[in-house]
Design an enzyme around this catalytic site. Structure first.
Site, PDB file in Angstrom:
ATOM      1  N   LYS A  50     -33.731 -71.233 -44.398  1.00 22.93           N
ATOM      2  CA  LYS A  50     -34.936 -70.809 -44.470  1.00 22.93           C
ATOM      3  C   LYS A  50     -35.415 -69.341 -44.303  1.00 22.93           C
ATOM      4  O   LYS A  50     -36.384 -69.079 -44.566  1.00 22.93           O
ATOM      5  CB  LYS A  50     -35.671 -71.755 -43.300  1.00 22.93           C
ATOM      6  CG  LYS A  50     -35.359 -73.096 -43.294  1.00 22.93           C
ATOM      7  CD  LYS A  50     -35.790 -73.588 -41.666  1.00 22.93           C
ATOM      8  CE  LYS A  50     -35.357 -74.895 -41.598  1.00 22.93           C
ATOM      9  NZ  LYS A  50     -35.431 -75.332 -40.160  1.00 22.93           N
ATOM     10  N   GLU A 106     -31.837 -62.951 -50.388  1.00 25.50           N
ATOM     11  CA  GLU A 106     -31.231 -63.186 -49.062  1.00 25.50           C
ATOM     12  C   GLU A 106     -32.133 -62.608 -47.928  1.00 25.50           C
ATOM     13  O   GLU A 106     -32.649 -61.225 -47.934  1.00 25.50           O
ATOM     14  CB  GLU A 106     -29.811 -63.144 -48.966  1.00 25.50           C
ATOM     15  CG  GLU A 106     -28.907 -64.065 -48.986  1.00 25.50           C
ATOM     16  CD  GLU A 106     -28.925 -65.272 -47.672  1.00 25.50           C
ATOM     17  OE1 GLU A 106     -30.106 -65.005 -46.831  1.00 25.50           O
ATOM     18  OE2 GLU A 106     -27.927 -65.512 -47.375  1.00 25.50           O
ATOM     19  N   ASP A 107     -32.045 -63.089 -46.781  1.00 24.33           N
ATOM     20  CA  ASP A 107     -32.461 -62.189 -45.469  1.00 24.33           C
ATOM     21  C   ASP A 107     -31.863 -61.250 -45.265  1.00 24.33           C
ATOM     22  O   ASP A 107     -32.196 -60.150 -44.785  1.00 24.33           O
ATOM     23  CB  ASP A 107     -33.214 -63.278 -44.374  1.00 24.33           C
ATOM     24  CG  ASP A 107     -31.830 -64.018 -44.093  1.00 24.33           C
ATOM     25  OD1 ASP A 107     -30.958 -64.134 -44.578  1.00 24.33           O
ATOM     26  OD2 ASP A 107     -32.219 -65.175 -43.167  1.00 24.33           O
ATOM     27  N   ASP A 110     -24.503 -60.372 -43.167  1.00 25.97           N
ATOM     28  CA  ASP A 110     -23.708 -60.157 -41.926  1.00 25.97           C
ATOM     29  C   ASP A 110     -22.116 -60.305 -42.118  1.00 25.97           C
ATOM     30  O   ASP A 110     -21.847 -59.061 -42.732  1.00 25.97           O
ATOM     31  CB  ASP A 110     -24.052 -61.555 -41.161  1.00 25.97           C
ATOM     32  CG  ASP A 110     -23.398 -61.163 -39.673  1.00 25.97           C
ATOM     33  OD1 ASP A 110     -23.554 -59.965 -39.205  1.00 25.97           O
ATOM     34  OD2 ASP A 110     -23.031 -62.044 -38.980  1.00 25.97           O
ATOM     35  N   LYS A 138     -25.847 -55.687 -42.037  1.00 26.69           N
ATOM     36  CA  LYS A 138     -25.114 -55.246 -41.189  1.00 26.69           C
ATOM     37  C   LYS A 138     -23.674 -54.775 -41.664  1.00 26.69           C
ATOM     38  O   LYS A 138     -22.935 -55.692 -41.609  1.00 26.69           O
ATOM     39  CB  LYS A 138     -24.957 -56.342 -39.995  1.00 26.69           C
ATOM     40  CG  LYS A 138     -26.061 -56.971 -39.422  1.00 26.69           C
ATOM     41  CD  LYS A 138     -25.704 -57.913 -38.337  1.00 26.69           C
ATOM     42  CE  LYS A 138     -26.901 -58.514 -37.718  1.00 26.69           C
ATOM     43  NZ  LYS A 138     -26.657 -59.654 -36.668  1.00 26.69           N
ATOM     44  N   PHE A 159     -28.575 -58.866 -32.884  1.00 29.21           N
ATOM     45  CA  PHE A 159     -28.875 -60.038 -33.514  1.00 29.21           C
ATOM     46  C   PHE A 159     -30.216 -59.919 -33.557  1.00 29.21           C
ATOM     47  O   PHE A 159     -31.293 -59.305 -32.616  1.00 29.21           O
ATOM     48  CB  PHE A 159     -28.841 -61.313 -32.395  1.00 29.21           C
ATOM     49  CG  PHE A 159     -28.891 -62.510 -33.165  1.00 29.21           C
ATOM     50  CD1 PHE A 159     -28.216 -62.945 -34.069  1.00 29.21           C
ATOM     51  CD2 PHE A 159     -30.219 -62.976 -33.089  1.00 29.21           C
ATOM     52  CE1 PHE A 159     -28.137 -64.105 -34.783  1.00 29.21           C
ATOM     53  CE2 PHE A 159     -30.492 -64.324 -33.594  1.00 29.21           C
ATOM     54  CZ  PHE A 159     -29.535 -64.857 -34.668  1.00 29.21           C
ATOM     55  N   VAL A 160     -31.056 -59.954 -34.696  1.00 29.75           N
ATOM     56  CA  VAL A 160     -32.511 -59.697 -35.170  1.00 29.75           C
ATOM     57  C   VAL A 160     -33.119 -61.005 -35.417  1.00 29.75           C
ATOM     58  O   VAL A 160     -32.547 -61.796 -36.023  1.00 29.75           O
ATOM     59  CB  VAL A 160     -32.525 -58.858 -36.174  1.00 29.75           C
ATOM     60  CG1 VAL A 160     -31.877 -57.382 -35.574  1.00 29.75           C
ATOM     61  CG2 VAL A 160     -32.030 -59.076 -37.481  1.00 29.75           C
ATOM     62  N   ASP A 166     -34.429 -66.368 -37.701  1.00 29.38           N
ATOM     63  CA  ASP A 166     -34.545 -66.968 -36.540  1.00 29.38           C
ATOM     64  C   ASP A 166     -33.842 -66.788 -35.366  1.00 29.38           C
ATOM     65  O   ASP A 166     -32.359 -66.436 -35.694  1.00 29.38           O
ATOM     66  CB  ASP A 166     -34.541 -68.578 -36.904  1.00 29.38           C
ATOM     67  CG  ASP A 166     -33.381 -68.947 -37.143  1.00 29.38           C
ATOM     68  OD1 ASP A 166     -32.715 -68.458 -37.921  1.00 29.38           O
ATOM     69  OD2 ASP A 166     -33.003 -70.060 -36.437  1.00 29.38           O
ATOM     70  N   ARG A 172     -39.317 -67.006 -36.485  1.00 25.54           N
ATOM     71  CA  ARG A 172     -39.353 -66.846 -37.967  1.00 25.54           C
ATOM     72  C   ARG A 172     -40.898 -66.205 -38.432  1.00 25.54           C
ATOM     73  O   ARG A 172     -40.877 -65.401 -39.358  1.00 25.54           O
ATOM     74  CB  ARG A 172     -39.212 -68.037 -38.756  1.00 25.54           C
ATOM     75  CG  ARG A 172     -37.826 -68.778 -38.811  1.00 25.54           C
ATOM     76  CD  ARG A 172     -37.632 -69.682 -39.673  1.00 25.54           C
ATOM     77  NE  ARG A 172     -36.679 -70.578 -39.388  1.00 25.54           N
ATOM     78  CZ  ARG A 172     -35.328 -70.340 -40.031  1.00 25.54           C
ATOM     79  NH1 ARG A 172     -34.953 -68.932 -40.517  1.00 25.54           N
ATOM     80  NH2 ARG A 172     -34.199 -71.164 -39.582  1.00 25.54           N
TER      81      ARG A 172
END
Ligand code: IMP
Ligand code: MG
Length: 190
Positions: A50, A106-107, A110, A138, A159-160, A166, A172
């Protein structure tokens, strides 16, 4: 009024990393570049659910070329903050990608495992081309080599949350990208 900002969840947030206006400015820049690079291409945007939904909305509205859009849901993180390593399709596309030019939206990249799997999967399905736009990367955590042609911001190994990202399904709808206070997830998950 009418938007969830850092001040509204201040007890969970350490600091802001990328402001709402910087996110939108960068997305608009990338959309201009993609519109130039793909004029006449019948591009298919594939958003990864999501987390990429917010990026998909802002990005698609900033494009000046016609595109089609579809979404795919993949499992990667569960409710923790470390990668599970294995990728499962929770919900597939409704589009046949054979012969299509795909831009994956993509968000965040990682380890790169989720993305590498997805790019390979679209090639296996016979896509004509597969490129990637990731809002965040990252670099310090990258384990798998996968080309991200368009990317928004490199961020440190923290961690963001926010703008689609989320922690345990929360944050979100935060309008910017922010570092979560470790106390929010410490002790909760491995
Ligand atoms: P990867 O397979 O290790 O590259 O993980 C990618 C996915 O993990 C992203 O699409 C996100 O859903 C999630 N993820 C990675 N880092 C973060 C983060 O800092 N906050 C929220 N989600 C993250
Ligand atoms: Mg994701």
């Amino acid at each position: 009024m009418g938007r969830m900002k850092i001040a509204d969840v201040a007890e969970s947030i350490d600091h802001e990393l990328v402001s709402s206006s910087d996110i939108h400015d960068r997305i608009a820049e990338i959309a201009r570049q993609v519109s130039e690079d793909h004029r006449g291409d019948d591009l298919l945007l594939v958003g990864v659910l999501k987390g990429a939904v917010n990026t998909m909305v802002a990005f698609s509205q900033a494009l000046s070329i016609p595109v089609t859009m579809d979404f795919m849901s993949l499992s990667s993180y569960g409710s923790g903050t470390t990668s599970s390593g294995s990728v499962k399709v929770r919900q597939d596309l409704s589009t046949d990608v054979r012969g299509r030019h795909i831009l994956v939206v993509e968000d965040i990249v990682d380890s790169g495992r989720t993305l590498a799997w997805l790019v390979d999967e679209f090639r296996r399905r016979g896509a004509a081309s597969v490129e990637v736009f990731a809002l965040l990367e990252k670099p310090a955590r990258r384990e798998v080599d996968v080309e991200v042609k368009y990317h928004g911001f490199d961020i440190p190994d923290e961690f963001v949350v926010g703008f689609g990202l989320d922690y345990d399904e929360r944050f979100r709808n935060l309008d910017s990208i922010a570092v979560l206070k470790p106390s929010v997830y410490q002790g909760a998950h491995a």
